[in-house]
Each structure stands twice: as C-alpha cells, then as structure tokens.
Design a protein around this motif. Structure first.
Motif, PDB file in Angstrom:
ATOM      1  N   ALA A 167     -18.630   6.303 -35.075  1.00  0.00           N
ATOM      2  CA  ALA A 167     -17.190   6.020 -35.160  1.00  0.00           C
ATOM      3  C   ALA A 167     -16.863   4.782 -36.227  1.00  0.00           C
ATOM      4  CB  ALA A 167     -17.111   5.610 -33.893  1.00  0.00           C
ATOM      5  N   LYS A 168     -17.798   3.741 -36.061  1.00  0.00           N
ATOM      6  CA  LYS A 168     -17.480   2.710 -36.968  1.00  0.00           C
ATOM      7  C   LYS A 168     -17.450   3.139 -38.471  1.00  0.00           C
ATOM      8  CE  LYS A 168     -18.824  -2.131 -37.569  1.00  0.00           C
ATOM      9  NZ  LYS A 168     -19.717  -3.029 -37.225  1.00  0.00           N
ATOM     10  N   LEU A 169     -18.485   4.211 -38.713  1.00  0.00           N
ATOM     11  CA  LEU A 169     -18.685   4.528 -40.126  1.00  0.00           C
ATOM     12  C   LEU A 169     -17.598   5.347 -40.476  1.00  0.00           C
ATOM     13  CD1 LEU A 169     -22.576   5.499 -40.499  1.00  0.00           C
ATOM     14  CD2 LEU A 169     -21.368   3.490 -41.475  1.00  0.00           C
ATOM     15  N   LYS A 170     -17.008   6.221 -39.568  1.00  0.00           N
ATOM     16  CA  LYS A 170     -16.039   7.028 -39.887  1.00  0.00           C
ATOM     17  C   LYS A 170     -14.852   6.411 -39.920  1.00  0.00           C
ATOM     18  CE  LYS A 170     -18.191  11.250 -38.178  1.00  0.00           C
ATOM     19  NZ  LYS A 170     -18.632  12.018 -36.822  1.00  0.00           N
ATOM     20  N   GLY A 171     -14.630   5.227 -39.321  1.00  0.00           N
ATOM     21  CA  GLY A 171     -13.254   4.478 -39.281  1.00  0.00           C
ATOM     22  C   GLY A 171     -12.389   4.807 -38.152  1.00  0.00           C
ATOM     23  N   THR A 172     -12.957   5.422 -37.168  1.00  0.00           N
ATOM     24  CA  THR A 172     -12.448   5.984 -35.887  1.00  0.00           C
ATOM     25  C   THR A 172     -12.644   5.138 -34.794  1.00  0.00           C
ATOM     26  OG1 THR A 172     -14.086   7.685 -35.406  1.00  0.00           O
ATOM     27  CG2 THR A 172     -12.402   8.401 -36.757  1.00  0.00           C
ATOM     28  N   THR A 173     -11.997   5.507 -33.587  1.00  0.00           N
ATOM     29  CA  THR A 173     -12.329   4.657 -32.562  1.00  0.00           C
ATOM     30  C   THR A 173     -13.110   5.330 -31.579  1.00  0.00           C
ATOM     31  OG1 THR A 173     -10.382   5.270 -31.392  1.00  0.00           O
ATOM     32  CG2 THR A 173     -10.447   3.168 -32.572  1.00  0.00           C
ATOM     33  N   GLN A 174     -14.131   4.764 -30.757  1.00  0.00           N
ATOM     34  CA  GLN A 174     -14.967   5.707 -29.833  1.00  0.00           C
ATOM     35  C   GLN A 174     -14.294   5.582 -28.464  1.00  0.00           C
ATOM     36  OE1 GLN A 174     -18.547   3.451 -28.814  1.00  0.00           O
ATOM     37  NE2 GLN A 174     -19.469   5.082 -27.751  1.00  0.00           N
ATOM     38  N   SER A 175     -14.266   6.835 -27.943  1.00  0.00           N
ATOM     39  CA  SER A 175     -13.693   7.354 -26.562  1.00  0.00           C
ATOM     40  C   SER A 175     -14.128   6.209 -25.722  1.00  0.00           C
ATOM     41  CB  SER A 175     -14.177   8.673 -25.938  1.00  0.00           C
ATOM     42  OG  SER A 175     -13.735   8.737 -24.990  1.00  0.00           O
ATOM     43  N   THR A 176     -13.349   5.688 -24.687  1.00  0.00           N
ATOM     44  CA  THR A 176     -13.724   4.761 -23.770  1.00  0.00           C
ATOM     45  C   THR A 176     -14.319   5.282 -22.608  1.00  0.00           C
ATOM     46  OG1 THR A 176     -11.386   4.713 -22.779  1.00  0.00           O
ATOM     47  CG2 THR A 176     -11.874   2.904 -24.550  1.00  0.00           C
ATOM     48  N   GLY A 177     -14.112   6.595 -22.220  1.00  0.00           N
ATOM     49  CA  GLY A 177     -14.720   7.249 -20.976  1.00  0.00           C
ATOM     50  C   GLY A 177     -16.168   7.381 -21.038  1.00  0.00           C
ATOM     51  N   PRO A 178     -16.712   7.899 -19.852  1.00  0.00           N
ATOM     52  CA  PRO A 178     -18.131   8.262 -20.037  1.00  0.00           C
ATOM     53  C   PRO A 178     -18.548   9.188 -20.941  1.00  0.00           C
ATOM     54  CG  PRO A 178     -17.034   9.012 -18.162  1.00  0.00           C
ATOM     55  CD  PRO A 178     -16.089   8.136 -18.728  1.00  0.00           C
ATOM     56  N   THR A 179     -19.827   9.054 -21.724  1.00  0.00           N
ATOM     57  CA  THR A 179     -20.413  10.097 -22.425  1.00  0.00           C
ATOM     58  C   THR A 179     -20.792  11.251 -21.589  1.00  0.00           C
ATOM     59  OG1 THR A 179     -22.417   8.929 -22.454  1.00  0.00           O
ATOM     60  CG2 THR A 179     -20.817   8.180 -24.081  1.00  0.00           C
ATOM     61  N   ILE A 180     -21.203  12.184 -22.009  1.00  0.00           N
ATOM     62  CA  ILE A 180     -21.846  13.303 -21.545  1.00  0.00           C
ATOM     63  C   ILE A 180     -23.179  12.665 -20.889  1.00  0.00           C
ATOM     64  CG2 ILE A 180     -22.667  15.488 -22.037  1.00  0.00           C
ATOM     65  CD1 ILE A 180     -20.809  16.034 -24.028  1.00  0.00           C
ATOM     66  N   ALA A 181     -23.829  12.326 -21.731  1.00  0.00           N
ATOM     67  CA  ALA A 181     -25.192  11.648 -21.046  1.00  0.00           C
ATOM     68  C   ALA A 181     -24.908  10.808 -19.972  1.00  0.00           C
ATOM     69  CB  ALA A 181     -25.855  11.111 -22.030  1.00  0.00           C
ATOM     70  N   GLU A 182     -23.852   9.999 -19.975  1.00  0.00           N
ATOM     71  CA  GLU A 182     -23.787   9.178 -18.664  1.00  0.00           C
ATOM     72  C   GLU A 182     -23.219   9.857 -17.695  1.00  0.00           C
ATOM     73  OE1 GLU A 182     -22.139   4.767 -20.872  1.00  0.00           O
ATOM     74  OE2 GLU A 182     -20.840   6.600 -20.892  1.00  0.00           O
ATOM     75  N   ARG A 183     -22.489  11.039 -17.930  1.00  0.00           N
ATOM     76  CA  ARG A 183     -22.101  11.815 -16.728  1.00  0.00           C
ATOM     77  C   ARG A 183     -23.156  12.471 -16.492  1.00  0.00           C
ATOM     78  NH1 ARG A 183     -17.381  15.089 -19.628  1.00  0.00           N
ATOM     79  NH2 ARG A 183     -17.264  13.565 -21.244  1.00  0.00           N
TER      80      ARG A 183
END
Length: 113
Positions: free
Chosen positions: A35-51
C-alpha cells in the motif's frame, strides 16, 4: 506446503495456531508495504488471514473433547489453504476444510472419558 503431524498431545493444534498467526502477521506487513509503495492506504479492518485465525477457536469448540491422554483433544483434522498474491506474501484468500477423525469417539465414549 506445511504438514503438522504427531501423536496425541504432541502440540499439533498449538503449532498450527502459531503458524497461522505468523502467516497473518507477515501478510499484514506485506500488505502495508504494498500500500505504501502504491501510495494508497491500507484497510483498517481485519485481513483475510486474521479472520481465518479468528475462526479457529469457533471451529475447535465444535470439534474438541476431553480424552484420557489430552484435556482438549481435537476430533477433526484441518486442511487449511491460503491463496497468496503472485510474487508476494500477501494473503488474498483461503479455505479451511474440516475432516472428521475417529468417528467412533463421536458416537461412543471410552471408559473414563
């Protein structure tokens, strides 16, 4: 592929939990870097792996039992598949399949259990 096996009470379930947690952490870090390299923001919710990691206690609640050798013995084997983005450690999907083991213990208890 990772295969976790061993005798009753050897720690297979706990080892699997540690491995799933590790994969979730690595995937989240990779997602943040991407996300940092693309200049976007990362989702604040749980990831698929965390779910998937969070679903483990629920699955265990239906499939564990006290036995003579182990107070929390699993009645199920699990086949867990994570789908990774190409050339990345970011998890973008997954599937958990439960396989019923020792069917005789589900319908009948041994003496002392």
């Amino acid at each position: 592929a990772v295969v976790i096996c061993g005798e009753s009470g050897a720690g297979k379930t706990e080892t699997t939990k540690l491995m799933l947690h590790y994969l979730a952490v690595v995937s989240k870090r990779q997602s943040a870097r991407d996300a940092k390299l693309k200049g976007t923001t990362q989702s604040t919710g749980p990831t698929i792996a965390e779910r998937m990691v969070a679903s483990n206690p629920l699955l265990e609640a239906f499939g564990n039992a006290k036995t003579l050798r182990n107070d929390n013995s699993s009645r199920f084997g699990k086949f867990t598949r994570f789908d990774f983005e190409r050339n990345s450690s970011t998890i973008n999907g997954g599937h958990i399949e439960n396989l019923l083991l020792e069917k005789v213990r589900v319908v009948e208890q041994s003496s002392g259990e």
